[in-house]
Design a protein around this motif. Structure first.
Motif, PDB file in Angstrom:
ATOM      1  N   GLU A  30       1.922  -1.939  25.666  1.00 28.22           N
ATOM      2  CA  GLU A  30       0.488  -1.976  25.372  1.00 28.22           C
ATOM      3  C   GLU A  30      -0.200  -3.134  26.089  1.00 28.22           C
ATOM      4  O   GLU A  30      -1.281  -2.971  26.664  1.00 28.22           O
ATOM      5  N   MET A  31       0.426  -4.312  26.031  1.00 26.74           N
ATOM      6  CA  MET A  31      -0.157  -5.478  26.686  1.00 26.74           C
ATOM      7  C   MET A  31      -0.237  -5.283  28.202  1.00 26.74           C
ATOM      8  O   MET A  31      -1.196  -5.711  28.851  1.00 26.74           O
ATOM      9  N   LYS A  32       0.760  -4.634  28.761  1.00 26.79           N
ATOM     10  CA  LYS A  32       0.766  -4.355  30.201  1.00 26.79           C
ATOM     11  C   LYS A  32      -0.297  -3.319  30.550  1.00 26.79           C
ATOM     12  O   LYS A  32      -1.050  -3.477  31.515  1.00 26.79           O
ATOM     13  N   TYR A  33      -0.376  -2.253  29.750  1.00 28.77           N
ATOM     14  CA  TYR A  33      -1.331  -1.170  29.992  1.00 28.77           C
ATOM     15  C   TYR A  33      -2.772  -1.682  29.928  1.00 28.77           C
ATOM     16  O   TYR A  33      -3.626  -1.278  30.723  1.00 28.77           O
ATOM     17  N   LEU A  34      -3.022  -2.599  28.995  1.00 27.82           N
ATOM     18  CA  LEU A  34      -4.378  -3.132  28.809  1.00 27.82           C
ATOM     19  C   LEU A  34      -4.675  -4.310  29.740  1.00 27.82           C
ATOM     20  O   LEU A  34      -5.780  -4.850  29.701  1.00 27.82           O
ATOM     21  N   LYS A  35      -3.682  -4.731  30.531  1.00 27.84           N
ATOM     22  CA  LYS A  35      -3.835  -5.823  31.491  1.00 27.84           C
ATOM     23  C   LYS A  35      -4.341  -7.095  30.801  1.00 27.84           C
ATOM     24  O   LYS A  35      -5.321  -7.713  31.212  1.00 27.84           O
ATOM     25  N   THR A  36      -3.638  -7.474  29.749  1.00 27.02           N
ATOM     26  CA  THR A  36      -4.070  -8.596  28.916  1.00 27.02           C
ATOM     27  C   THR A  36      -3.626  -9.963  29.437  1.00 27.02           C
ATOM     28  O   THR A  36      -4.187 -10.985  29.035  1.00 27.02           O
ATOM     29  N   GLY A  37      -2.581  -9.981  30.260  1.00 26.90           N
ATOM     30  CA  GLY A  37      -2.028 -11.255  30.697  1.00 26.90           C
ATOM     31  C   GLY A  37      -1.067 -11.852  29.696  1.00 26.90           C
ATOM     32  O   GLY A  37      -0.622 -12.999  29.858  1.00 26.90           O
ATOM     33  N   ILE A  38      -0.723 -11.092  28.653  1.00 24.79           N
ATOM     34  CA  ILE A  38       0.185 -11.567  27.604  1.00 24.79           C
ATOM     35  C   ILE A  38       1.572 -10.970  27.827  1.00 24.79           C
ATOM     36  O   ILE A  38       1.730  -9.761  27.960  1.00 24.79           O
ATOM     37  N   GLY A  39       2.573 -11.836  27.869  1.00 29.74           N
ATOM     38  CA  GLY A  39       3.940 -11.384  28.063  1.00 29.74           C
ATOM     39  C   GLY A  39       4.649 -11.145  26.747  1.00 29.74           C
ATOM     40  O   GLY A  39       4.365 -11.798  25.747  1.00 29.74           O
ATOM     41  N   VAL A  40       5.568 -10.191  26.742  1.00 30.70           N
ATOM     42  CA  VAL A  40       6.390  -9.905  25.564  1.00 30.70           C
ATOM     43  C   VAL A  40       7.845  -9.801  26.008  1.00 30.70           C
ATOM     44  O   VAL A  40       8.166  -9.023  26.904  1.00 30.70           O
ATOM     45  N   LEU A  52      -2.208 -12.797  17.921  1.00 33.14           N
ATOM     46  CA  LEU A  52      -2.527 -12.030  19.127  1.00 33.14           C
ATOM     47  C   LEU A  52      -4.013 -12.020  19.480  1.00 33.14           C
ATOM     48  O   LEU A  52      -4.355 -12.121  20.669  1.00 33.14           O
ATOM     49  N   PRO A  53      -4.925 -11.908  18.506  1.00 31.74           N
ATOM     50  CA  PRO A  53      -6.352 -11.916  18.861  1.00 31.74           C
ATOM     51  C   PRO A  53      -6.762 -13.137  19.676  1.00 31.74           C
ATOM     52  O   PRO A  53      -7.547 -13.026  20.624  1.00 31.74           O
ATOM     53  N   GLY A  54      -6.237 -14.312  19.310  1.00 34.10           N
ATOM     54  CA  GLY A  54      -6.547 -15.531  20.058  1.00 34.10           C
ATOM     55  C   GLY A  54      -5.998 -15.469  21.467  1.00 34.10           C
ATOM     56  O   GLY A  54      -6.650 -15.906  22.425  1.00 34.10           O
ATOM     57  N   MET A  55      -4.797 -14.945  21.608  1.00 31.69           N
ATOM     58  CA  MET A  55      -4.190 -14.797  22.930  1.00 31.69           C
ATOM     59  C   MET A  55      -5.008 -13.832  23.787  1.00 31.69           C
ATOM     60  O   MET A  55      -5.228 -14.071  24.980  1.00 31.69           O
ATOM     61  N   LEU A  56      -5.443 -12.739  23.174  1.00 34.65           N
ATOM     62  CA  LEU A  56      -6.252 -11.751  23.904  1.00 34.65           C
ATOM     63  C   LEU A  56      -7.574 -12.365  24.367  1.00 34.65           C
ATOM     64  O   LEU A  56      -8.033 -12.110  25.483  1.00 34.65           O
ATOM     65  N   LYS A  57      -8.160 -13.164  23.505  1.00 26.97           N
ATOM     66  CA  LYS A  57      -9.429 -13.815  23.853  1.00 26.97           C
ATOM     67  C   LYS A  57      -9.247 -14.780  25.016  1.00 26.97           C
ATOM     68  O   LYS A  57     -10.103 -14.868  25.915  1.00 26.97           O
ATOM     69  N   ARG A  58      -8.118 -15.493  25.027  1.00 24.09           N
ATOM     70  CA  ARG A  58      -7.835 -16.462  26.090  1.00 24.09           C
ATOM     71  C   ARG A  58      -7.198 -15.812  27.319  1.00 24.09           C
ATOM     72  O   ARG A  58      -7.026 -16.458  28.354  1.00 24.09           O
ATOM     73  N   LYS A  59      -6.804 -14.525  27.176  1.00 19.38           N
ATOM     74  CA  LYS A  59      -6.159 -13.756  28.248  1.00 19.38           C
ATOM     75  C   LYS A  59      -4.871 -14.398  28.739  1.00 19.38           C
ATOM     76  O   LYS A  59      -4.529 -14.338  29.920  1.00 19.38           O
ATOM     77  N   GLN A  60      -4.155 -14.987  27.809  1.00 14.95           N
ATOM     78  CA  GLN A  60      -2.847 -15.554  28.118  1.00 14.95           C
ATOM     79  C   GLN A  60      -2.067 -15.801  26.831  1.00 14.95           C
ATOM     80  O   GLN A  60      -2.649 -15.947  25.764  1.00 14.95           O
ATOM     81  N   GLY A  61      -0.751 -15.821  26.961  1.00 14.86           N
ATOM     82  CA  GLY A  61       0.101 -16.043  25.805  1.00 14.86           C
ATOM     83  C   GLY A  61       1.426 -15.324  25.993  1.00 14.86           C
ATOM     84  O   GLY A  61       1.617 -14.566  26.951  1.00 14.86           O
ATOM     85  N   HIS A  62       2.331 -15.578  25.088  1.00 17.43           N
ATOM     86  CA  HIS A  62       3.644 -14.939  25.172  1.00 17.43           C
ATOM     87  C   HIS A  62       4.210 -14.775  23.773  1.00 17.43           C
ATOM     88  O   HIS A  62       4.118 -15.679  22.942  1.00 17.43           O
ATOM     89  N   ILE A  63       4.805 -13.608  23.528  1.00 16.83           N
ATOM     90  CA  ILE A  63       5.482 -13.339  22.262  1.00 16.83           C
ATOM     91  C   ILE A  63       6.926 -12.978  22.564  1.00 16.83           C
ATOM     92  O   ILE A  63       7.194 -12.068  23.351  1.00 16.83           O
ATOM     93  N   CYS A  64       7.845 -13.714  21.963  1.00 19.32           N
ATOM     94  CA  CYS A  64       9.275 -13.452  22.140  1.00 19.32           C
ATOM     95  C   CYS A  64       9.856 -13.020  20.797  1.00 19.32           C
ATOM     96  O   CYS A  64       9.754 -13.747  19.807  1.00 19.32           O
ATOM     97  N   ASN A  65      10.435 -11.834  20.769  1.00 21.49           N
ATOM     98  CA  ASN A  65      11.021 -11.299  19.548  1.00 21.49           C
ATOM     99  C   ASN A  65      12.542 -11.263  19.670  1.00 21.49           C
ATOM    100  O   ASN A  65      13.083 -10.529  20.496  1.00 21.49           O
ATOM    101  N   ILE A  66      13.203 -12.082  18.858  1.00 25.11           N
ATOM    102  CA  ILE A  66      14.653 -12.136  18.898  1.00 25.11           C
ATOM    103  C   ILE A  66      15.191 -11.122  17.894  1.00 25.11           C
ATOM    104  O   ILE A  66      15.140 -11.338  16.679  1.00 25.11           O
ATOM    105  N   THR A  67      15.657 -10.006  18.412  1.00 22.25           N
ATOM    106  CA  THR A  67      16.169  -8.943  17.550  1.00 22.25           C
ATOM    107  C   THR A  67      17.688  -9.067  17.494  1.00 22.25           C
ATOM    108  O   THR A  67      18.209 -10.057  17.047  1.00 22.25           O
ATOM    109  N   SER A  68      18.413  -8.070  17.972  1.00 18.66           N
ATOM    110  CA  SER A  68      19.871  -8.106  17.891  1.00 18.66           C
ATOM    111  C   SER A  68      20.435  -6.908  18.633  1.00 18.66           C
ATOM    112  O   SER A  68      19.749  -5.891  18.798  1.00 18.66           O
ATOM    113  N   SER A  69      21.696  -7.011  19.047  1.00 19.38           N
ATOM    114  CA  SER A  69      22.362  -5.826  19.601  1.00 19.38           C
ATOM    115  C   SER A  69      22.496  -4.763  18.518  1.00 19.38           C
ATOM    116  O   SER A  69      22.672  -3.584  18.807  1.00 19.38           O
ATOM    117  N   ALA A  70      22.376  -5.185  17.241  1.00 21.32           N
ATOM    118  CA  ALA A  70      22.376  -4.237  16.130  1.00 21.32           C
ATOM    119  C   ALA A  70      21.117  -3.376  16.142  1.00 21.32           C
ATOM    120  O   ALA A  70      21.031  -2.389  15.415  1.00 21.32           O
TER     121      ALA A  70
END
Length: 267
Positions: free
Chosen positions: A171-181, A125-143
């Motif tokens: 948090e990423m939206k609130y801080l206007k980071t440009g990083i999607g989750v 994440l620090p690198g993404m924040l520095k570049r002001k772009q990136g995406h994190i996808c978390n595959i959880t579950s209906s569980a």
């Protein structure tokens, strides 16, 4: 929109199941693929299969080992460069009632399903924040939304990662980071991880699931629940008394019996 072309995408558990299928789509879109997997044999097979399709790298790793994760993450950034898109896909499940689990099984499930995705995000994440772009996808579950007998530890790990993932998005939206989750909460998928499961709700096809996840990342979707009926879970939990919800989900839909014949994938 999140463009995958010319981006470096890291997929954990990327040597099998939907991880492998998503990796193929990354390469088809012109992205650079980095696969992390604990299964050395599967990893080498996938690398051999994908080598003529696009730029792909593989690392054998146990993401439950924090020291190993830090070392390999540093190696990846030195050898390949920064990670633009992180897909936390690796997961593990042990069936049986909670009291039948060993301390080691509990520890391993929580580390792989909940702690590792957070640690990977902290690393990249620090690198993404520095570049002001990136995406994190978390595959959880209906569980991560529905409690279920004979998977208490798994559900607990998925509830944890689901709550963390959406909090990170805010948090990423609130801080206007440009990083999607993107948080993905699928029902059972026919990858072999849940062999033996019996369900009145159709078990999801891994090919369709992998395509929908990649599309969700590209479209910066906040939530992806599969099937569509999973979207109604929270509404039902809020509207109805617990006894009625348990009766309907457990007896009428049969969700609480799905793990009765669970065999799973050999670990």
């Amino acid at each position: 929109m999140t463009k995958i072309s010319s981006k470096t995408v890291l997929i954990t558990g990327g040597a099998s199941g939907i991880g492998k299928l998503m990796g193929r789509q990354v390469l088809d879109r012109g992205g650079t693929l980095v696969i992390w997997d604990i299964d050395k044999f599967n990893l080498q097979h996938v690398l051999s299969e994908f080598k003529d399709i696009g730029e792909v790298y593989g690392y054998t790793i146990d993401i439950a080992n924090t020291t190993w994760v830090q070392e390999i993450a540093k190696q990846v950034e030195e050898e390949i460069g920064p990670i633009d898109i992180l897909i936390n896909n690796a997961g593990i499940v042990f069936g049986g009632y909670f009291h039948e689990n060993s301390l080691q099984q509990v520890d391993k499930t929580i580390k792989i399903n909940a702690i590792a995705p957070m640690q990977l995000a902290l690393i990249f994440l620090p690198g993404m924040l520095k570049r002001k772009q990136g995406h994190i996808c978390n595959i959880t579950s209906s569980a991560g939304l529905v409690a279920n007998p004979k998977m208490a530890v798994y559900a607990g790990s998925k509830w944890a990662i689901t709550g963390w993932s959406d909090s990170l998005r805010l948090e990423m939206k609130y801080l206007k980071t440009g990083i999607g989750v993107t948080t993905v909460t699928p029902y059972y998928i026919n990858t072999g991880m849940f062999n033996g499961v019996k369900s009145r709700i159709p078990i999801l096809d891994q090919y369709k699931v992998s395509k929908r996840i990649i599309k969700a990342i590209e479209n910066n979707r906040i939530y992806l629940s599969m099937p569509w009926s999973m979207r109604l879970v929270r509404l039902a939990q809020g509207l109805f008394p617990i006894w009625f919800y348990d009766w309907f989900v457990g007896r009428i839909i049969g969700v609480y019996k799905t793990m009765d014949e669970f065999k799973g994938r050999k670990l």
